[in-house]
Design a protein around this motif. Structure first.
Motif, PDB file in Angstrom:
ATOM      1  N   THR A   1      -3.288  52.943  -0.564  1.00  0.00           N
ATOM      2  CA  THR A   1      -3.505  54.161  -0.904  1.00  0.00           C
ATOM      3  C   THR A   1      -2.299  54.936  -1.367  1.00  0.00           C
ATOM      4  N   SER A   2      -1.345  54.767  -0.222  1.00  0.00           N
ATOM      5  CA  SER A   2      -0.211  55.652  -0.412  1.00  0.00           C
ATOM      6  C   SER A   2       0.774  54.756  -1.789  1.00  0.00           C
ATOM      7  N   LEU A   3       0.653  53.554  -1.822  1.00  0.00           N
ATOM      8  CA  LEU A   3       1.155  53.051  -2.747  1.00  0.00           C
ATOM      9  C   LEU A   3       0.825  53.528  -4.325  1.00  0.00           C
ATOM     10  N   GLN A   4      -0.569  53.599  -4.226  1.00  0.00           N
ATOM     11  CA  GLN A   4      -0.940  53.926  -5.394  1.00  0.00           C
ATOM     12  C   GLN A   4      -0.708  55.268  -5.828  1.00  0.00           C
ATOM     13  N   GLN A   5      -0.712  56.047  -5.004  1.00  0.00           N
ATOM     14  CA  GLN A   5      -0.329  57.635  -5.101  1.00  0.00           C
ATOM     15  C   GLN A   5       1.153  57.841  -5.615  1.00  0.00           C
ATOM     16  N   LEU A   6       2.236  57.027  -4.776  1.00  0.00           N
ATOM     17  CA  LEU A   6       3.500  57.321  -5.000  1.00  0.00           C
ATOM     18  C   LEU A   6       4.082  56.182  -5.852  1.00  0.00           C
ATOM     19  N   ALA A   7       3.558  54.959  -6.091  1.00  0.00           N
ATOM     20  CA  ALA A   7       4.308  53.931  -6.864  1.00  0.00           C
ATOM     21  C   ALA A   7       3.048  53.416  -7.683  1.00  0.00           C
ATOM     22  N   PRO A   8       2.428  54.029  -8.613  1.00  0.00           N
ATOM     23  CA  PRO A   8       1.121  53.466  -9.386  1.00  0.00           C
ATOM     24  C   PRO A   8       1.254  52.150  -9.945  1.00  0.00           C
ATOM     25  N   GLU A   9       2.659  51.959 -10.508  1.00  0.00           N
ATOM     26  CA  GLU A   9       2.752  50.777 -11.291  1.00  0.00           C
ATOM     27  C   GLU A   9       2.588  49.492 -10.159  1.00  0.00           C
TER      28      GLU A   9
ATOM     29  N   GLY B   1       7.712  58.055   6.676  1.00  0.00           N
ATOM     30  CA  GLY B   1       7.720  59.673   6.295  1.00  0.00           C
ATOM     31  C   GLY B   1       7.483  59.939   5.047  1.00  0.00           C
ATOM     32  N   ALA B   2       7.384  58.981   4.095  1.00  0.00           N
ATOM     33  CA  ALA B   2       7.331  59.232   2.766  1.00  0.00           C
ATOM     34  C   ALA B   2       5.727  59.337   2.316  1.00  0.00           C
ATOM     35  N   SER B   3       4.956  59.037   3.316  1.00  0.00           N
ATOM     36  CA  SER B   3       3.440  59.116   3.132  1.00  0.00           C
ATOM     37  C   SER B   3       2.743  59.383   4.453  1.00  0.00           C
ATOM     38  N   SER B   4       1.573  59.879   4.558  1.00  0.00           N
ATOM     39  CA  SER B   4       1.097  60.445   5.734  1.00  0.00           C
ATOM     40  C   SER B   4       0.511  59.383   7.020  1.00  0.00           C
ATOM     41  N   GLU B   5       0.957  57.907   6.708  1.00  0.00           N
ATOM     42  CA  GLU B   5       0.499  57.089   7.632  1.00  0.00           C
ATOM     43  C   GLU B   5       1.020  57.385   8.965  1.00  0.00           C
TER      44      GLU B   5
ATOM     45  N   ASP C   1       1.999  56.299  13.300  1.00  0.00           N
ATOM     46  CA  ASP C   1       2.648  55.203  13.716  1.00  0.00           C
ATOM     47  C   ASP C   1       1.730  53.960  14.094  1.00  0.00           C
ATOM     48  N   HIS C   2       0.500  54.302  14.476  1.00  0.00           N
ATOM     49  CA  HIS C   2      -0.457  53.316  14.806  1.00  0.00           C
ATOM     50  C   HIS C   2      -0.766  52.354  13.392  1.00  0.00           C
ATOM     51  N   GLN C   3      -0.981  53.249  12.477  1.00  0.00           N
ATOM     52  CA  GLN C   3      -1.201  52.225  11.190  1.00  0.00           C
ATOM     53  C   GLN C   3       0.150  51.478  10.679  1.00  0.00           C
ATOM     54  N   ILE C   4       1.483  52.185  10.935  1.00  0.00           N
ATOM     55  CA  ILE C   4       2.390  51.339  10.614  1.00  0.00           C
ATOM     56  C   ILE C   4       2.644  49.989  11.362  1.00  0.00           C
ATOM     57  N   LEU C   5       2.440  50.265  12.660  1.00  0.00           N
ATOM     58  CA  LEU C   5       2.642  49.141  13.660  1.00  0.00           C
ATOM     59  C   LEU C   5       1.436  48.166  13.435  1.00  0.00           C
TER      60      LEU C   5
ATOM     61  N   ASN D   1       5.846  66.809  -6.064  1.00  0.00           N
ATOM     62  CA  ASN D   1       4.951  67.514  -5.177  1.00  0.00           C
ATOM     63  C   ASN D   1       4.219  66.455  -4.481  1.00  0.00           C
ATOM     64  N   ARG D   2       4.362  65.177  -4.747  1.00  0.00           N
ATOM     65  CA  ARG D   2       3.502  64.026  -4.034  1.00  0.00           C
ATOM     66  C   ARG D   2       4.088  63.807  -2.529  1.00  0.00           C
ATOM     67  N   LEU D   3       5.370  64.126  -2.535  1.00  0.00           N
ATOM     68  CA  LEU D   3       6.420  63.811  -1.225  1.00  0.00           C
ATOM     69  C   LEU D   3       6.203  64.972  -0.349  1.00  0.00           C
ATOM     70  N   PRO D   4       6.596  64.642   1.142  1.00  0.00           N
ATOM     71  CA  PRO D   4       6.639  65.738   1.916  1.00  0.00           C
ATOM     72  C   PRO D   4       7.863  66.482   1.921  1.00  0.00           C
ATOM     73  N   ILE D   5       7.894  67.806   2.223  1.00  0.00           N
ATOM     74  CA  ILE D   5       8.766  68.325   2.282  1.00  0.00           C
ATOM     75  C   ILE D   5       9.727  68.637   3.555  1.00  0.00           C
TER      76      ILE D   5
END
Length: 421
Positions: free
Chosen positions: A174-182, A227-231, A233-237, A264-268
């Protein structure tokens, strides 16, 4: 050095710093036939001078031109930056010249994607091939595998490189499609699977024929951006655990997101989440070397790691019923779970206690961090400190010292006096 090459090196070395997935541990390429370099034993490690300069690996991009527009990437095609590209021969010459000057012991080579995956991958392979065959270079080489490259190029890359890596970057499709759609997970996981298959095949061939060529002897790795997307720590691990099991990765590297572009797709954020990155590394270490599973470290009810304390201590504080551990009789697996006891110390304990009962002085000499361990262990049924503190009080004692409890009690008393007054 030619000023044009110097300018390219400045641009492409700076762009490569965002890729942390480079390590050379595990390679055992011997120097033969009077060649250059040696990646014997533990291989090449990152080595830093007192002023912070890395002097062991030449870490560069072949080019920072890229056809993709990944929001989190400094080389994204829409980013207004100075572009450059090395030729194959320029990278070869830089590596050899830097090695002869004793600046480096190996090469980490990645690249933006220009034209297409095969076009880029073919040039990365040519660099490694020239170094090995024409210059007899036996130092460490780590090549980035380009998602979408053909199996033939990946196989050839593994014949010349010590390690290959395919970066996933984001922890979910999901995050890949949002931030790196190619990009998509399928194109990333396919080369991972191909590398794993080649590693298994090379191992089998080596058992039958000693002269069989090695394939990426230091294995494969990947990188996840934190930290670039909303996942959480549980999801990452969970993803890391899956990658270790299904693709036999040597390492998953974690990189705290560095704010490099406005989107605007990235966290501030103002700075990378370094502490969170460090805690995830510690949790990864627990999974790989300490026998922990993901659900013991984080779960759906507690999806984030405690930033104040390391994950092992966090687990111990949540599982006080499993302590104290008697050092002289406990299983090795349980000793490993005691805060302040590492793998080496645990092995020393199990070995030494066969000859004599151990006490706290023995543990200190073995390298046990008693500042933490003393609250979770007994030696010959003896304790070093009270172990009946509640978890929050114990956490304060470990973080701030014994005086923190007295200070907390004094504060409570003062508050009580104020209320009475």
């Amino acid at each position: 050095m030619d000023s044009r090459i110097t300018e390219k090196l400045t641009i492409l070395a700076d762009a490569a710093k965002y890729d942390v997935s480079c390590s050379s541990s595990g390679a055992k390429r011997k120097n033969e036939n009077k060649g250059l370099g040696n990646a014997e034993g533990m291989g090449i490690c990152h080595s830093y001078t007192e002023d912070g300069r890395c002097v062991s690996l030449l870490k560069i991009l072949l080019t920072n031109h890229c056809i993709f527009d990944c929001a989190y990437c400094v080389t994204r095609k829409s980013n207004d930056i100075k572009r450059a590209a090395f030729t194959v021969q320029e990278v070869v010459d830089l590596t050899i010249n830097f090695y002869r000057r004793n600046y480096i012991e190996g090469l980490f080579l990645s690249s933006g994607i220009f034209k297409d995956a095969d076009y880029t991958m073919e040039r990365l392979v040519r660099v490694a091939k020239k170094l090995r065959q024409e210059h007899k270079f036996n130092g460490y080489i780590h090549l980035k595998t380009i998602p979408g490259a053909s199996d033939e190029l990946i196989k050839e890359a593994g014949l010349y490189a010590d390690r290959l890596s395919v970066n996933i970057e984001l922890p979910s499709e999901t995050s890949l499609q949002q931030l790196a759609p190619e990009k998509n997970y399928k194109e990333i996981l396919l080369p991972m699977g191909s590398i794993k298959d080649q590693l298994v095949l090379a191992k089998e061939e080596k058992q039958l024929f000693k002269s069989a060529p090695a394939f990426a002897p230091a294995g494969q790795s990947t990188q996840l951006i934190v930290g670039a997307s909303s996942e959480n720590d549980h999801q990452i691990l969970q993803l890391s655990n899956q990658l270790y099991k299904e693709y036999s990765l040597k390492r998953v590297y974690y990189s705290g997101y560095v704010p490099i572009s406005s989107d605007n797709r990235l966290p501030i954020i103002t700075e990378p989440p370094i502490i969170r990155e460090n805690r995830i590394y510690q949790a990864d270490w627990l999974m790989r070397f300490y026998g922990f599973n993901v659900q013991e470290i984080v779960d759906e009810q507690n999806p984030h790691l405690d930033l104040d304390i390391d994950p092992k201590l966090g687990w111990a504080l949540r599982n006080r019923h499993m302590f104290p551990v008697e050092i002289n009789t406990a299983d090795y697996e349980m000793i490993l779970r005691v805060p302040g006891i590492g793998v080496k110390s645990a092995k020393k304990i199990v070995s030494a206690r066969r000859f004599t009962p151990l006490n706290f002085d023995n543990l200190r000499q073995m390298g046990v961090v008693l500042k933490r361990a003393k609250y979770f262990i007994t030696c010959q049924t003896r304790t070093m400190y009270r172990q009946d503190f509640d978890s929050q009080t114990l956490k304060r004692r470990i973080l701030f010292g014994d005086g923190s409890v007295r200070s907390a009690l004094l504060t409570q008393q003062l508050d009580l006096f104020k209320q009475v007054g």
